[in-house]
Design an enzyme around this catalytic site. Structure first.
Site, PDB file in Angstrom:
ATOM      1  N   ASP A  51      43.800  32.899   6.635  1.00  0.00           N
ATOM      2  CA  ASP A  51      45.204  32.771   7.034  1.00  0.00           C
ATOM      3  C   ASP A  51      45.378  31.580   7.966  1.00  0.00           C
ATOM      4  O   ASP A  51      45.046  31.646   9.152  1.00  0.00           O
ATOM      5  CB  ASP A  51      45.657  34.064   7.713  1.00  0.00           C
ATOM      6  CG  ASP A  51      47.087  33.993   8.242  1.00  0.00           C
ATOM      7  OD1 ASP A  51      47.777  32.991   7.959  1.00  0.00           O
ATOM      8  OD2 ASP A  51      47.508  34.937   8.944  1.00  0.00           O
ATOM      9  N   GLU A 130      29.455  10.854  26.610  1.00  0.00           N
ATOM     10  CA  GLU A 130      28.766  11.462  27.760  1.00  0.00           C
ATOM     11  C   GLU A 130      29.700  12.524  28.338  1.00  0.00           C
ATOM     12  O   GLU A 130      30.494  12.248  29.237  1.00  0.00           O
ATOM     13  CB  GLU A 130      28.442  10.414  28.816  1.00  0.00           C
ATOM     14  CG  GLU A 130      27.550   9.278  28.332  1.00  0.00           C
ATOM     15  CD  GLU A 130      27.380   8.197  29.389  1.00  0.00           C
ATOM     16  OE1 GLU A 130      27.804   8.398  30.551  1.00  0.00           O
ATOM     17  OE2 GLU A 130      26.830   7.135  29.056  1.00  0.00           O
ATOM     18  N   GLU A 212      25.359  16.094  38.076  1.00  0.00           N
ATOM     19  CA  GLU A 212      26.345  15.029  38.277  1.00  0.00           C
ATOM     20  C   GLU A 212      26.830  15.010  39.725  1.00  0.00           C
ATOM     21  O   GLU A 212      26.343  15.746  40.576  1.00  0.00           O
ATOM     22  CB  GLU A 212      27.517  15.182  37.291  1.00  0.00           C
ATOM     23  CG  GLU A 212      27.476  14.191  36.123  1.00  0.00           C
ATOM     24  CD  GLU A 212      27.555  12.734  36.552  1.00  0.00           C
ATOM     25  OE1 GLU A 212      28.019  12.452  37.681  1.00  0.00           O
ATOM     26  OE2 GLU A 212      27.158  11.861  35.765  1.00  0.00           O
ATOM     27  N   GLU A 220      25.532  16.795  33.398  1.00  0.00           N
ATOM     28  CA  GLU A 220      25.685  15.919  32.240  1.00  0.00           C
ATOM     29  C   GLU A 220      24.433  16.015  31.384  1.00  0.00           C
ATOM     30  O   GLU A 220      23.312  16.029  31.907  1.00  0.00           O
ATOM     31  CB  GLU A 220      25.906  14.465  32.670  1.00  0.00           C
ATOM     32  CG  GLU A 220      26.108  13.504  31.505  1.00  0.00           C
ATOM     33  CD  GLU A 220      26.384  12.083  31.947  1.00  0.00           C
ATOM     34  OE1 GLU A 220      25.766  11.151  31.392  1.00  0.00           O
ATOM     35  OE2 GLU A 220      27.218  11.894  32.867  1.00  0.00           O
ATOM     36  N   HIS A 269      32.669   9.415  29.115  1.00  0.00           N
ATOM     37  CA  HIS A 269      32.518   8.001  28.777  1.00  0.00           C
ATOM     38  C   HIS A 269      32.007   7.917  27.341  1.00  0.00           C
ATOM     39  O   HIS A 269      31.003   8.552  26.988  1.00  0.00           O
ATOM     40  CB  HIS A 269      31.528   7.333  29.728  1.00  0.00           C
ATOM     41  CG  HIS A 269      31.868   7.527  31.172  1.00  0.00           C
ATOM     42  ND1 HIS A 269      30.923   7.522  32.181  1.00  0.00           N
ATOM     43  CD2 HIS A 269      33.058   7.748  31.783  1.00  0.00           C
ATOM     44  CE1 HIS A 269      31.512   7.712  33.340  1.00  0.00           C
ATOM     45  NE2 HIS A 269      32.808   7.864  33.131  1.00  0.00           N
ATOM     46  N   ARG A 339      32.364  -0.304  36.973  1.00  0.00           N
ATOM     47  CA  ARG A 339      32.704   1.031  36.499  1.00  0.00           C
ATOM     48  C   ARG A 339      34.149   1.426  36.786  1.00  0.00           C
ATOM     49  O   ARG A 339      34.569   2.517  36.430  1.00  0.00           O
ATOM     50  CB  ARG A 339      31.734   2.057  37.095  1.00  0.00           C
ATOM     51  CG  ARG A 339      30.320   1.884  36.554  1.00  0.00           C
ATOM     52  CD  ARG A 339      29.287   2.724  37.306  1.00  0.00           C
ATOM     53  NE  ARG A 339      27.941   2.384  36.847  1.00  0.00           N
ATOM     54  CZ  ARG A 339      27.252   3.070  35.949  1.00  0.00           C
ATOM     55  NH1 ARG A 339      27.787   4.133  35.397  1.00  0.00           N
ATOM     56  NH2 ARG A 339      26.045   2.694  35.600  1.00  0.00           N
ATOM     57  N   GLU A 358      31.720   0.678  26.209  1.00  0.00           N
ATOM     58  CA  GLU A 358      31.793   2.011  26.811  1.00  0.00           C
ATOM     59  C   GLU A 358      33.226   2.228  27.301  1.00  0.00           C
ATOM     60  O   GLU A 358      33.640   1.649  28.305  1.00  0.00           O
ATOM     61  CB  GLU A 358      30.814   2.142  27.973  1.00  0.00           C
ATOM     62  CG  GLU A 358      30.864   3.502  28.654  1.00  0.00           C
ATOM     63  CD  GLU A 358      30.063   3.542  29.952  1.00  0.00           C
ATOM     64  OE1 GLU A 358      30.039   4.615  30.586  1.00  0.00           O
ATOM     65  OE2 GLU A 358      29.489   2.502  30.349  1.00  0.00           O
ATOM     66  N   ARG A 360      35.613   4.297  29.168  1.00  0.00           N
ATOM     67  CA  ARG A 360      35.326   5.248  30.236  1.00  0.00           C
ATOM     68  C   ARG A 360      36.490   6.184  30.566  1.00  0.00           C
ATOM     69  O   ARG A 360      36.338   7.119  31.353  1.00  0.00           O
ATOM     70  CB  ARG A 360      34.915   4.485  31.505  1.00  0.00           C
ATOM     71  CG  ARG A 360      33.609   3.720  31.334  1.00  0.00           C
ATOM     72  CD  ARG A 360      33.284   2.868  32.553  1.00  0.00           C
ATOM     73  NE  ARG A 360      33.154   3.628  33.777  1.00  0.00           N
ATOM     74  CZ  ARG A 360      32.067   4.318  34.137  1.00  0.00           C
ATOM     75  NH1 ARG A 360      31.005   4.360  33.338  1.00  0.00           N
ATOM     76  NH2 ARG A 360      32.032   4.969  35.288  1.00  0.00           N
TER      77      ARG A 360
END
Length: 470
Positions: A51, A130, A212, A220, A269, A339, A358, A360
């Site tokens: 369904d 990540e 982390e 992580e 990230h 970063r 990357e 982030r």
């Protein structure tokens, strides 16, 4: 595996049940199970009925019949069920036309991979997310017309340094000091290792696990990059394994981006690169060792970043993490090593195979199939239209003057802003019929009616602190 090999695999592992897993529209796995004798080679074409009107964001009740069609390449034994159970990830199809369902997130990811090949730009898009998360010991929350609360507890929570624990041994990570103390401050090493071993037993390649930054059990675990659909599958297994290993150890896990006030939130990230004929396309002689194609790809992500956030940061809670001036990468610029930029070019390895972008900004509350597909479509748009990403942001963002900062665009400040951006900027997603207008419209509608408005309408507990005595 072929369907015949799947049946042999099930017999070899003495499976008694078959669990059929698929993803709802927002991003949670759903499932139902059938006895093994109900699965035969024809099941991989004819599927099983269910369904669709009971699945979030899917069919209306007058057109509710749907099919799940198992993908034989996803066959594994479920590691958590007491009875030996074969697990299969399924695609969703219309029972009459047998066409793949437009709102099935896995179908969207499959179309994104096919569209990349159709363009001729590349044959493979690799993704490496990540996904950070919190491991708590207790969580309570409730709300009504006259009350609302949540309460989190963790044996690692710095707020428990004064609690009677008979005995309290201390060693609780201070705010923003959870990266990377050894045991006894890191109390969850063995638990994370157990999570890793369960995932590796399923065939997933794990690169690292660690505590982390935040107090109270932020963690992580990093997966090795995989092609888009496979990584979408793996991200679902990742969340499933982590939550269930935690549960059997009397812990609970959340992938909410910002469960704690005053400490780091959980990001995801996301590393992305394109390959063709076994060769990496993002390595070259431009800035930070990138190719011209990689710079154009970065231009595509930056151009569409505000719209992408509707998929990569799709919850109201996402924007408790994405706040300018704090740790989150809200600045829509690119940089090597910096970063605070939305796109970073990792510089750990000189190998061309390691060259990637990357992104982030995303967080782990997202539906991976949709988020990765949207990112890929932005990358394709950037390369096809040779979108210039501008100058890199190699300065400390927190040291910029207000005049300099005014020239750096920012990610949306709320889910409402992200959905508005998606309304205005989604043509790039529609190419190749990857995302359909119906998917975009339903996503916006579901998010507004199911999440945004319910949060808007409710008083926030902190408003009583601010305003009760007015």
């Amino acid at each position: 595996m072929t369907p015949k090999e799947v049946l042999a695999f099930a017999q070899k592992n003495k499976a008694k049940m078959v669990d059929l897993k698929f993803l709802d529209f927002p991003g949670l796995w759903q499932h139902f199970s059938v006895p093994l004798h109900e699965l035969d080679e024809g099941s991989f074409e004819s599927g099983f009925g269910f369904d669709g009107s009971s699945i979030r964001g899917w069919q209306p009740i007058h057109a509710s019949d749907m099919l799940v069609i198992p993908d034989p390449d996803t066959a594994v034994m479920d590691p958590f069920m007491a009875v030996p159970t074969l697990s299969l990830i399924c695609n969703i199809a219309d029972p009459i036309t047998k066409e793949a369902y437009s709102r099935d997130p896995r179908n969207i990811a499959r179309k994104a991979e096919n569209y990349l090949k159709f363009t001729g730009l590349a044959d493979t898009a690799y993704f490496g997310p990540e996904a950070e998360f919190f491991i708590f010991d207790d969580i309570r929350f409730d709300g009504g017309a006259h009350f609302a609360f949540y309460q989190i507890d963790s044996v690692e929570g710095v707020w428990n340094t004064g609690r009677e624990e008979n005995p309290n041994l201390g060693y609780k990570p201070r705010h923003k000091e959870g990266y990377f103390p050894v045991s006894p401050t890191d109390s969850q090493q063995d638990l994370r290792t157990e999570m890793v071993l369960v995932m590796e037993a399923l065939g997933m390649e794990i690169e690292a696990q660690h505590h982390e930054v935040a107090t109270a059990g932020q963690a992580e675990i990093d997966m090795k990059f995989q092609p888009l659909v496979r990584m979408g599958d793996q991200l679902m297994w990742f969340k499933y394994c982590i939550k269930n290993v935690a549960k059997r150890n009397q812990k609970t896990v959340t992938f909410m981006p910002k469960p704690l006030f005053g400490d780091n939130g959980s990001g995801m990230h996301t590393h992305v690169s394109l390959w063709k004929g076994g060769n990496p396309l993002f390595a070259g002689d431009k800035y930070a060792g990138l190719s011209q194609e990689a710079l154009w790809a970065a231009g595509g992500i930056l151009k569409h970043a505000r719209a992408l956030c509707a998929f990569t940061n799709p919850t109201t809670n996402s924007y408790k993490r994405l706040v300018p001036g704090f740790e989150a990468p809200v600045n829509l610029a690119y940089s090597s090593r910096n970063r605070s930029a939305a796109i970073r070019i990792p510089m750990y390895s000189p190998s061309p195979k390691a060259k990637r972008l990357e992104f982030r900004t995303p967080d782990p509350s997202c539906n991976g199939y949709l988020a990765f597909s949207a990112i890929l479509m932005a990358v394709i748009d950037g390369i096809e239209n040779r979108l210039d990403p501008g100058e890199p942001l190699d300065k400390d963002i927190y040291g910029l003057s207000p005049e300099e900062l005014a020239n750096v665009p920012s990610a949306p400040g709320s889910l409402d802003e992200a959905l508005e951006a998606l309304k205005k900027d989604h043509e790039f997603l529609l190419r190749g019929d990857v995302f359909t207008p119906d998917v975009i419209e339903k996503w916006i509608e579901y998010k507004i009616e199911g999440e945004l408005n319910p949060v808007r309408l409710r008083p926030h507990p902190h408003e009583f602190m601010l305003y009760f005595d007015i």
